[in-house]
Design an enzyme around this catalytic site. Structure first.
Site, PDB file in Angstrom:
ATOM      1  N   GLN A   1      -9.143  10.039  -5.118  1.00 40.98           N
ATOM      2  CA  GLN A   1      -7.979   9.868  -6.004  1.00 40.98           C
ATOM      3  C   GLN A   1      -8.081  10.848  -7.181  1.00 40.98           C
ATOM      4  O   GLN A   1      -7.092  11.452  -7.599  1.00 40.98           O
ATOM      5  CB  GLN A   1      -7.931   8.417  -6.482  1.00 40.98           C
ATOM      6  CG  GLN A   1      -6.656   8.009  -7.184  1.00 40.98           C
ATOM      7  CD  GLN A   1      -5.402   8.237  -6.350  1.00 40.98           C
ATOM      8  OE1 GLN A   1      -5.440   8.167  -5.114  1.00 40.98           O
ATOM      9  NE2 GLN A   1      -4.300   8.543  -7.009  1.00 40.98           N
TER      10      GLN A   1
ATOM     11  N   GLU B   1       4.486  10.600  -5.446  1.00 43.84           N
ATOM     12  CA  GLU B   1       3.671   9.651  -6.207  1.00 43.84           C
ATOM     13  C   GLU B   1       2.275  10.230  -6.411  1.00 43.84           C
ATOM     14  O   GLU B   1       1.581  10.548  -5.456  1.00 43.84           O
ATOM     15  CB  GLU B   1       3.576   8.333  -5.426  1.00 43.84           C
ATOM     16  CG  GLU B   1       2.930   7.232  -6.239  1.00 43.84           C
ATOM     17  CD  GLU B   1       2.750   5.948  -5.443  1.00 43.84           C
ATOM     18  OE1 GLU B   1       2.259   6.010  -4.303  1.00 43.84           O
ATOM     19  OE2 GLU B   1       3.095   4.871  -5.972  1.00 43.84           O
TER      20      GLU B   1
ATOM     21  N   CYS C   1       2.037   0.677  -8.888  1.00 44.52           N
ATOM     22  CA  CYS C   1       3.204   1.101  -8.099  1.00 44.52           C
ATOM     23  C   CYS C   1       4.423   1.222  -9.013  1.00 44.52           C
ATOM     24  O   CYS C   1       5.351   1.956  -8.719  1.00 44.52           O
ATOM     25  CB  CYS C   1       3.457   0.101  -6.985  1.00 44.52           C
ATOM     26  SG  CYS C   1       3.498  -1.581  -7.576  1.00 44.52           S
TER      27      CYS C   1
ATOM     28  N   GLY D   1       2.383   2.308   5.364  1.00 42.43           N
ATOM     29  CA  GLY D   1       3.486   1.369   5.598  1.00 42.43           C
ATOM     30  C   GLY D   1       4.373   1.805   6.754  1.00 42.43           C
ATOM     31  O   GLY D   1       4.766   0.999   7.606  1.00 42.43           O
TER      32      GLY D   1
ATOM     33  N   GLU E   1       5.597  -3.415   0.820  1.00 43.56           N
ATOM     34  CA  GLU E   1       5.755  -3.063  -0.604  1.00 43.56           C
ATOM     35  C   GLU E   1       4.984  -1.768  -0.800  1.00 43.56           C
ATOM     36  O   GLU E   1       3.754  -1.775  -0.789  1.00 43.56           O
ATOM     37  CB  GLU E   1       5.181  -4.165  -1.504  1.00 43.56           C
ATOM     38  CG  GLU E   1       5.875  -5.507  -1.406  1.00 43.56           C
ATOM     39  CD  GLU E   1       7.305  -5.461  -1.908  1.00 43.56           C
ATOM     40  OE1 GLU E   1       7.683  -4.503  -2.613  1.00 43.56           O
ATOM     41  OE2 GLU E   1       8.075  -6.370  -1.551  1.00 43.56           O
TER      42      GLU E   1
ATOM     43  N   GLY F   1       0.837  -1.200   0.000  1.00 42.48           N
ATOM     44  CA  GLY F   1       0.000   0.000   0.000  1.00 42.48           C
ATOM     45  C   GLY F   1       0.869   1.245   0.000  1.00 42.48           C
ATOM     46  O   GLY F   1       2.000   1.225  -0.488  1.00 42.48           O
ATOM     47  N   SER F   2       0.339   2.303   0.589  1.00 38.25           N
ATOM     48  CA  SER F   2       1.034   3.591   0.514  1.00 38.25           C
ATOM     49  C   SER F   2       2.179   3.687   1.519  1.00 38.25           C
ATOM     50  O   SER F   2       2.192   2.988   2.542  1.00 38.25           O
ATOM     51  CB  SER F   2       0.036   4.716   0.756  1.00 38.25           C
ATOM     52  OG  SER F   2      -0.467   4.609   2.068  1.00 38.25           O
TER      53      SER F   2
HETATM   54  P1  NAP Z   1      -3.330   2.467   1.402  1.00 39.84           P
HETATM   55  O1  NAP Z   1      -4.270   3.595   1.572  1.00 39.84           O
HETATM   56  O2  NAP Z   1      -2.085   2.483   2.209  1.00 39.84           O
HETATM   57  O3  NAP Z   1      -4.184   1.153   1.679  1.00 39.84           O
HETATM   58  C1  NAP Z   1      -3.659  -0.126   1.506  1.00 39.84           C
HETATM   59  C2  NAP Z   1      -4.345  -1.090   2.431  1.00 39.84           C
HETATM   60  O4  NAP Z   1      -4.072  -0.718   3.782  1.00 39.84           O
HETATM   61  C3  NAP Z   1      -5.879  -1.084   2.309  1.00 39.84           C
HETATM   62  O5  NAP Z   1      -6.353  -2.378   2.535  1.00 39.84           O
HETATM   63  C4  NAP Z   1      -6.282  -0.146   3.433  1.00 39.84           C
HETATM   64  O6  NAP Z   1      -7.596  -0.353   3.874  1.00 39.84           O
HETATM   65  C5  NAP Z   1      -5.281  -0.539   4.493  1.00 39.84           C
HETATM   66  N1  NAP Z   1      -5.042   0.459   5.540  1.00 39.84           N
HETATM   67  C6  NAP Z   1      -5.261   1.792   5.487  1.00 39.84           C
HETATM   68  N2  NAP Z   1      -4.911   2.351   6.671  1.00 39.84           N
HETATM   69  C7  NAP Z   1      -4.483   1.353   7.470  1.00 39.84           C
HETATM   70  C8  NAP Z   1      -3.990   1.296   8.807  1.00 39.84           C
HETATM   71  N3  NAP Z   1      -3.879   2.379   9.575  1.00 39.84           N
HETATM   72  N4  NAP Z   1      -3.619   0.087   9.305  1.00 39.84           N
HETATM   73  C9  NAP Z   1      -3.694  -1.022   8.559  1.00 39.84           C
HETATM   74  N5  NAP Z   1      -4.180  -1.027   7.293  1.00 39.84           N
HETATM   75  C10 NAP Z   1      -4.546   0.148   6.756  1.00 39.84           C
HETATM   76  O7  NAP Z   1      -2.881   2.325  -0.111  1.00 39.84           O
HETATM   77  P2  NAP Z   1      -3.818   2.253  -1.402  1.00 39.84           P
HETATM   78  O8  NAP Z   1      -4.249   3.641  -1.729  1.00 39.84           O
HETATM   79  O9  NAP Z   1      -4.845   1.209  -1.236  1.00 39.84           O
HETATM   80  O10 NAP Z   1      -2.815   1.703  -2.500  1.00 39.84           O
HETATM   81  C11 NAP Z   1      -2.049   2.528  -3.306  1.00 39.84           C
HETATM   82  C12 NAP Z   1      -0.612   2.504  -2.838  1.00 39.84           C
HETATM   83  O11 NAP Z   1      -0.129   1.164  -2.869  1.00 39.84           O
HETATM   84  C13 NAP Z   1       0.301   3.284  -3.760  1.00 39.84           C
HETATM   85  O12 NAP Z   1       1.203   4.029  -2.992  1.00 39.84           O
HETATM   86  C14 NAP Z   1       1.034   2.190  -4.524  1.00 39.84           C
HETATM   87  O13 NAP Z   1       2.278   2.574  -5.030  1.00 39.84           O
HETATM   88  C15 NAP Z   1       1.142   1.125  -3.492  1.00 39.84           C
HETATM   89  N6  NAP Z   1       1.384  -0.180  -4.110  1.00 39.84           N
HETATM   90  C16 NAP Z   1       2.620  -0.755  -3.966  1.00 39.84           C
HETATM   91  C17 NAP Z   1       2.910  -1.967  -4.569  1.00 39.84           C
HETATM   92  C18 NAP Z   1       4.257  -2.602  -4.403  1.00 39.84           C
HETATM   93  O14 NAP Z   1       4.340  -3.815  -4.574  1.00 39.84           O
HETATM   94  N7  NAP Z   1       5.306  -1.868  -4.098  1.00 39.84           N
HETATM   95  C19 NAP Z   1       1.927  -2.619  -5.328  1.00 39.84           C
HETATM   96  C20 NAP Z   1       0.686  -2.001  -5.466  1.00 39.84           C
HETATM   97  C21 NAP Z   1       0.420  -0.789  -4.846  1.00 39.84           C
HETATM   98  P3  NAP Z   1      -8.803   0.514   3.261  1.00 39.84           P
HETATM   99  O15 NAP Z   1      -8.868   0.179   1.810  1.00 39.84           O
HETATM  100  O16 NAP Z   1      -9.969   0.049   4.018  1.00 39.84           O
HETATM  101  O17 NAP Z   1      -8.465   1.958   3.499  1.00 39.84           O
END
Ligand code: NAP
Length: 490
Positions: free
Chosen positions: A329, A380, A282, A231, A248, A226-227
């Protein structure tokens, strides 16, 4: 309207609170499902079920665990088209890419199942006679998996399949924007014969359900994609309980185009890397670092090609660029376009929300005259926005490529082997492509990044097994006498 329940201890159950949230099609804003919202009690029940299931599952021989994964792989294959269509409706990515996403899950299921007959340790000689030394892999225990929305089934499969084959039991929380594909994945594994309690699915908000997973002391490891912001928070919190964490996170991935590059090939790669999945990967190519001699021609050709892209509902076969995932977004992308303009970058194409369409659509957008320190070149954006940056030579290009906090993917287009090898050696990233775009990972190679993209772990490939196992070192002394390492060496 179809309701989707939680999966705890082998049963589909309603959330304890009775609350649900909406799953919306980002292209049409139609409601496609009502999702049960887990609370603390549900997470606790799921963790307890996983804890109870651990002994039996971890004692099941890995080749027998593999049989279930092989069956699931075949079921995913049989349902590929249906799942792909569902994904386009839930997440928005165009159908061709959705098929790729499901294919990645199929590939990972087969690959992880094959690991059931490997799970390799090592053997090595002892410094003492009549003593045998080896390592064996053990499962970690109860593991928490938290996934993002941009690869609704591939990323869940990247985590679920290797974690299962390694003998762990799981609590899985998918992104709230795309839970249905994860629910389908769990149903398939259930139908393939996975025993109750081994895989538990809790849907609900990251801030509550995700946070409860991170804080539950029975969970020994958390695998998160995730973000960067989330992370970092997870890493800090999990450290208190000495949990193993795999992260990741984001990327700001560059494509370098040198003056000897095949420009048409480079344009193909830029268009695919920047606007594929509407820039929501990502590994998306959000920066193009072009040699000053070819930059004007590259820009002209890039604009021509990008103008031909058709934005719309991903279910239509002629659509190239689908919607972005949600309104926040969409607003974030618009905000970054404003920031870019205010910073002095030149907007040469796009830059607007597409209004007549009902969903969340943004024009493919190109900025030029971008300097490496501008926010649009550093942060990003996660949308269809690409920034062109001028470089003087290969060293300057690599210096610019490395001037961001992320380090996930990277690419160089050049006919010169020296440039290619400099890029391989000097670009600070987990992945470097030569004469190919920044996207297109294959599941049998390690995937991940450096710097703020992660904490050093890698998913997929043989490293997937490392992520989900602990190594035990075994010394087997059959000499029948006391032998002292380092001391009895004469
Ligand atoms: P995100 O907002 O960080 O959410 C990712 C996951 O974490 C979701 O299931 C979210 O739940 C959960 N989450 C949110 N806050 C949390 C907390 N405090 N504690 C535990 N879990 C929590 O990221 P996103 O917007 O979904 O994804 C986009 C990001 O992912 C981008 O930065 C992208 O680059 C990155 N990404 C990285 C890779 C890699 O392999 N490097 C691959 C794909 C994506 P909710 O959905 O319920 O908010």
């Amino acid at each position: 309207m179809q309701e989707y329940k939680l999966f705890i201890n082998g049963e589909w159950v309603e959330s304890s609170s009775g609350e649900m949230f909406d799953d919306i099609n980002p292209a049409t804003l139609e409601l496609i499902g009502k999702i049960h919202k887990a609370n603390e009690e549900d997470v606790k029940n799921a963790v307890d079920a996983a804890e109870d299931a651990f002994d039996t599952w971890s004692s099941t021989p890995a080749p027998r665990r593999a049989k279930i994964l092989f069956r699931a792989a075949r079921m995913l294959e049989d349902r590929k088209e249906e799942l792909s269509r569902l994904m386009t409706m839930e997440m928005g990515k165009v159908l061709k890419e959705a098929r790729g996403d499901v294919q990645e899950a199929i590939d990972m299921a087969y690959y992880a199942a094959g690991e059931g007959r490997r799970l390799l340790g090592e053997t090595t000689p002892s410094e003492l006679a009549d003593k045998f030394c080896m390592t064996v892999r053990r499962p970690i225990g109860v593991v928490g998996l938290i996934t993002p929305w941009n690869f609704p089934i591939a990323i869940p499969a990247w985590k679920v399949m290797p974690a299962l084959i390694a003998g762990n039991t799981l609590i899985f929380k998918p992104a709230s924007d795309t839970p249905i594909l994860s629910i389908e994945l769990v149903k398939i594994l259930q139908e393939a014969g996975l025993p109750g309690g081994v895989l538990n699915l809790v849907t609900g908000e990251g801030k509550t359900v995700g946070s409860q997973i991170v804080h539950n002391r029975k969970i020994r490891a958390v695998s998160f994609t995730g973000s960067l912001e989330t992370g970092k928070w997870i890493l800090g919190e999990a450290a208190r309980d000495m949990k193993k964490v795999s992260l990741e996170l984001g990327g700001k991935n560059p494509i370098i185009v040198m003056d000897d590059a095949d420009l048409d090939l480079a344009i193909d790669g830029i268009v695919w890397g920047a606007f594929g999945t509407t820039g929501q990967r990502c590994t998306a190519a959000s920066r193009v670092i072009a040699h000053y001699k070819i930059l004007p021609e590259l820009l002209k050709k890039l604009i021509e090609r990008t103008k031909k892209l058709k934005t719309g509902n991903g279910l239509l076969e002629n659509t190239d660029v689908g919607p972005v995932i949600n309104n926040s977004q969409l607003q974030k992308i618009a905000k970054y376009v404003d920031i870019g303009k205010k910073e002095g970058a030149k907007l040469v194409l796009g830059g607007n929300i597409i209004k007549p369409l009902p969903g969340y659509f943004f024009e493919p957008t190109i900025f030029t005259d971008v300097s490496p320190d501008m926010r649009i070149a550093q942060e990003e954006i996660f949308g269809p926005v690409v920034s062109l940056i001028k470089a003087q030579d290969i060293d300057d290009a690599i210096h610019i490529a490395n001037s961001v906090e992320y380090g996930l993917s990277s690419s160089i287009y050049s006919a010169n082997l020296k440039n290619a090898f400099k890029a391989i050696e000097k670009i600070e990233a987990g992945i470097t492509y030569i004469n190919a775009s920044t996207i297109g990972a294959e599941i049998h190679l390690p995937f991940g990044g450096i710097k703020s993209t992660g904490n050093g772990t890698r998913e997929a490939g043989t490293t997937a097994i490392e992520e989900f196992t602990e190594l035990k070192t075994v010394y087997f002394d059959y000499s029948g006498k006391l032998q002292k390492a380092q001391i009895d060496i004469e």
